[in-house]
Design a protein around this motif. Structure first.
Motif, PDB file in Angstrom:
ATOM      1  N   GLU A  86       0.777  -1.184  -0.088  1.00  0.00           N
ATOM      2  CA  GLU A  86      -0.052   0.039   0.054  1.00  0.00           C
ATOM      3  C   GLU A  86       1.013   1.449  -0.026  1.00  0.00           C
ATOM      4  N   ALA A  87       1.895   1.132   0.712  1.00  0.00           N
ATOM      5  CA  ALA A  87       2.804   2.301   0.777  1.00  0.00           C
ATOM      6  C   ALA A  87       3.522   2.717  -0.760  1.00  0.00           C
ATOM      7  N   GLU A  88       3.982   1.486  -1.158  1.00  0.00           N
ATOM      8  CA  GLU A  88       4.512   1.722  -2.643  1.00  0.00           C
ATOM      9  C   GLU A  88       3.446   2.352  -3.608  1.00  0.00           C
ATOM     10  N   GLU A  89       2.169   1.694  -3.700  1.00  0.00           N
ATOM     11  CA  GLU A  89       1.109   2.347  -4.314  1.00  0.00           C
ATOM     12  C   GLU A  89       0.678   3.675  -4.210  1.00  0.00           C
ATOM     13  N   GLU A  90       0.670   4.292  -2.856  1.00  0.00           N
ATOM     14  CA  GLU A  90       0.195   5.569  -2.386  1.00  0.00           C
ATOM     15  C   GLU A  90       1.451   6.627  -2.527  1.00  0.00           C
ATOM     16  N   THR A  91       2.495   6.258  -2.189  1.00  0.00           N
ATOM     17  CA  THR A  91       3.653   7.023  -2.346  1.00  0.00           C
ATOM     18  C   THR A  91       4.712   6.713  -3.244  1.00  0.00           C
ATOM     19  N   GLY A  92       4.831   5.785  -4.033  1.00  0.00           N
ATOM     20  CA  GLY A  92       5.855   5.526  -4.808  1.00  0.00           C
ATOM     21  C   GLY A  92       7.266   5.215  -4.314  1.00  0.00           C
ATOM     22  N   LEU A  93       7.213   4.850  -2.945  1.00  0.00           N
ATOM     23  CA  LEU A  93       8.479   4.539  -2.159  1.00  0.00           C
ATOM     24  C   LEU A  93       9.096   3.086  -2.700  1.00  0.00           C
ATOM     25  N   GLU A 125      17.068   2.988   3.332  1.00  0.00           N
ATOM     26  CA  GLU A 125      17.691   3.608   2.107  1.00  0.00           C
ATOM     27  C   GLU A 125      16.445   4.361   1.535  1.00  0.00           C
ATOM     28  N   PRO A 126      16.151   5.771   2.013  1.00  0.00           N
ATOM     29  CA  PRO A 126      15.198   6.552   1.332  1.00  0.00           C
ATOM     30  C   PRO A 126      15.096   6.616  -0.098  1.00  0.00           C
ATOM     31  N   SER A 127      13.953   6.723  -0.546  1.00  0.00           N
ATOM     32  CA  SER A 127      13.533   6.730  -1.853  1.00  0.00           C
ATOM     33  C   SER A 127      12.543   7.971  -2.264  1.00  0.00           C
ATOM     34  N   ALA A 128      12.707   8.659  -3.200  1.00  0.00           N
ATOM     35  CA  ALA A 128      11.788   9.703  -3.745  1.00  0.00           C
ATOM     36  C   ALA A 128      10.221   9.298  -3.476  1.00  0.00           C
ATOM     37  N   VAL A 129       9.423  10.023  -2.890  1.00  0.00           N
ATOM     38  CA  VAL A 129       7.950  10.089  -2.748  1.00  0.00           C
ATOM     39  C   VAL A 129       7.335  11.027  -3.101  1.00  0.00           C
ATOM     40  N   HIS A 130       5.862  10.770  -3.790  1.00  0.00           N
ATOM     41  CA  HIS A 130       4.982  11.607  -4.167  1.00  0.00           C
ATOM     42  C   HIS A 130       3.593  10.973  -4.016  1.00  0.00           C
ATOM     43  N   ALA A 131       2.693  11.811  -4.518  1.00  0.00           N
ATOM     44  CA  ALA A 131       1.335  11.421  -4.573  1.00  0.00           C
ATOM     45  C   ALA A 131       1.134  10.468  -5.493  1.00  0.00           C
ATOM     46  N   ALA A 132       1.504   9.141  -5.508  1.00  0.00           N
ATOM     47  CA  ALA A 132       1.350   8.220  -6.564  1.00  0.00           C
ATOM     48  C   ALA A 132       0.073   7.656  -6.951  1.00  0.00           C
ATOM     49  N   SER A 133      -0.915   7.825  -6.242  1.00  0.00           N
ATOM     50  CA  SER A 133      -2.331   7.527  -6.350  1.00  0.00           C
ATOM     51  C   SER A 133      -3.054   8.728  -6.142  1.00  0.00           C
ATOM     52  N   PRO A 134      -3.205   9.530  -7.012  1.00  0.00           N
ATOM     53  CA  PRO A 134      -3.798  10.753  -6.938  1.00  0.00           C
ATOM     54  C   PRO A 134      -5.356  10.722  -6.641  1.00  0.00           C
ATOM     55  N   SER A 139      -1.220  14.538  -1.141  1.00  0.00           N
ATOM     56  CA  SER A 139       0.041  14.919  -0.765  1.00  0.00           C
ATOM     57  C   SER A 139       0.781  13.916   0.054  1.00  0.00           C
ATOM     58  N   VAL A 140       2.075  14.095  -0.040  1.00  0.00           N
ATOM     59  CA  VAL A 140       3.021  13.093   0.895  1.00  0.00           C
ATOM     60  C   VAL A 140       3.819  13.965   1.521  1.00  0.00           C
ATOM     61  N   GLU A 141       3.985  13.815   2.848  1.00  0.00           N
ATOM     62  CA  GLU A 141       4.818  14.490   3.598  1.00  0.00           C
ATOM     63  C   GLU A 141       6.075  13.651   4.618  1.00  0.00           C
ATOM     64  N   ARG A 142       7.333  14.086   4.531  1.00  0.00           N
ATOM     65  CA  ARG A 142       8.162  13.604   5.652  1.00  0.00           C
ATOM     66  C   ARG A 142       8.291  14.447   6.884  1.00  0.00           C
ATOM     67  N   VAL A 143       7.407  13.887   7.898  1.00  0.00           N
ATOM     68  CA  VAL A 143       7.337  15.145   8.916  1.00  0.00           C
ATOM     69  C   VAL A 143       8.179  14.709  10.141  1.00  0.00           C
ATOM     70  N   PRO A 144       9.154  16.158  10.206  1.00  0.00           N
ATOM     71  CA  PRO A 144      10.245  15.882  11.199  1.00  0.00           C
ATOM     72  C   PRO A 144       9.705  15.502  12.649  1.00  0.00           C
ATOM     73  N   ILE A 145      10.215  14.525  13.352  1.00  0.00           N
ATOM     74  CA  ILE A 145       9.748  14.231  14.692  1.00  0.00           C
ATOM     75  C   ILE A 145       9.798  15.598  15.786  1.00  0.00           C
ATOM     76  N   ALA A 146      10.780  16.462  15.506  1.00  0.00           N
ATOM     77  CA  ALA A 146      11.195  17.715  16.195  1.00  0.00           C
ATOM     78  C   ALA A 146       9.587  18.540  15.952  1.00  0.00           C
ATOM     79  N   GLU A 147       9.295  18.580  14.935  1.00  0.00           N
ATOM     80  CA  GLU A 147       7.902  19.212  14.573  1.00  0.00           C
ATOM     81  C   GLU A 147       6.700  18.643  15.528  1.00  0.00           C
ATOM     82  N   LEU A 148       6.630  17.362  15.438  1.00  0.00           N
ATOM     83  CA  LEU A 148       5.630  16.601  16.067  1.00  0.00           C
ATOM     84  C   LEU A 148       5.710  16.864  17.724  1.00  0.00           C
ATOM     85  N   VAL A 149       6.949  16.965  18.088  1.00  0.00           N
ATOM     86  CA  VAL A 149       6.983  16.873  19.853  1.00  0.00           C
ATOM     87  C   VAL A 149       6.932  18.278  20.137  1.00  0.00           C
TER      88      VAL A 149
END
Length: 213
Positions: A86-93, A125-134, A139-149
């Motif tokens: 599902e993650a691959e289908e939704e984000t292209g990772l 090994e991070p890969s590029a991500v995007h909204a692969a299933s419009p 949208s897709v976001e890498r949200v920093p833990i520092a912002e969450l806490v």
């Protein structure tokens, strides 16, 4: 390639032993099996977690931030494969760069009749991500833990049921509901949570309420 950090090893060890509240325990023989991927990585702003913003045109959970994931199909063989697919289908990772650490106990969501298995993983090994299933993802976001806490980004949000639960305001998103509840729990278990004001309660914004309905 990056090694699994100590805090995530600690989280994975504790997450497998998490006690599930009674109201989240799956009823015997009931509910559709589903899985979500809680993918942590090392980004440009430190440790982060991958979130998606679901499409406002979706039939379920429209417009809500969430972990990538969905239903477990018979050919998946289990929640880990389902979460990665599902993650691959939704984000292209690229799932080959994902190191799965563990699964958490199933959590039952009454409103969708899903019994969800959170899968905790490290993005070695991070890969590029995007909204692969419009049609499903805006949208897709890498949200920093520092912002969450960050205490300034945290609040309690009163849901449709009248019950207040934790929420996060990050990257232009209001993260609430199941996703926020799980994030709140794992950040606390990992020892990353900072003190914040749980007495601050907000109402669900009208536009979010409209989509939720």
């Amino acid at each position: 390639m990056t090694q699994v950090p100590d805090w995530l090893d600690t989280l994975a060890a504790q997450a497998q032993r998490t006690s599930v509240p009674r109201y989240l325990r799956p009823p015997a023989g009931q509910g559709r099996h589903a899985a979500v991927l809680m993918l942590f990585g090392e980004g440009p702003h430190g440790p982060d977690v991958l979130l998606i913003q679901r499409s406002t045109r979706g039939r379920r959970h429209a417009g809500q931030p969430a972990f990538p994931g969905g239903g477990v199909d018979p050919e998946d063989g289990g929640p880990v494969a389902a979460a990665l697919r599902e993650a691959e289908e939704e984000t292209g990772l690229d799932p080959r760069g994902v190191h799965v650490l563990c699964t958490m106990p199933e959590l039952y969501l009454t409103y969708s009749d899903n019994r969800v298995t959170p899968v905790i993983a490290w993005w070695r090994e991070p890969s590029a991500v995007h909204a692969a299933s419009p049609d499903e993802v805006d949208s897709v976001e890498r949200v920093p833990i520092a912002e969450l806490v960050d205490p300034g980004n945290r609040t309690m949000l009163r849901h449709l049921s009248g019950i207040a639960g934790p929420a996060f305001r990050v990257r232009g998103m209001l993260v609430w509901g199941f996703t926020a509840m799980v994030l709140d729990s794992v950040l606390r278990e990992a020892g990353l949570e900072l003190p914040w004001d749980r007495s601050r309660v907000e109402e669900l914004p009208p536009e979010v309420l409209r989509l939720a309905r």
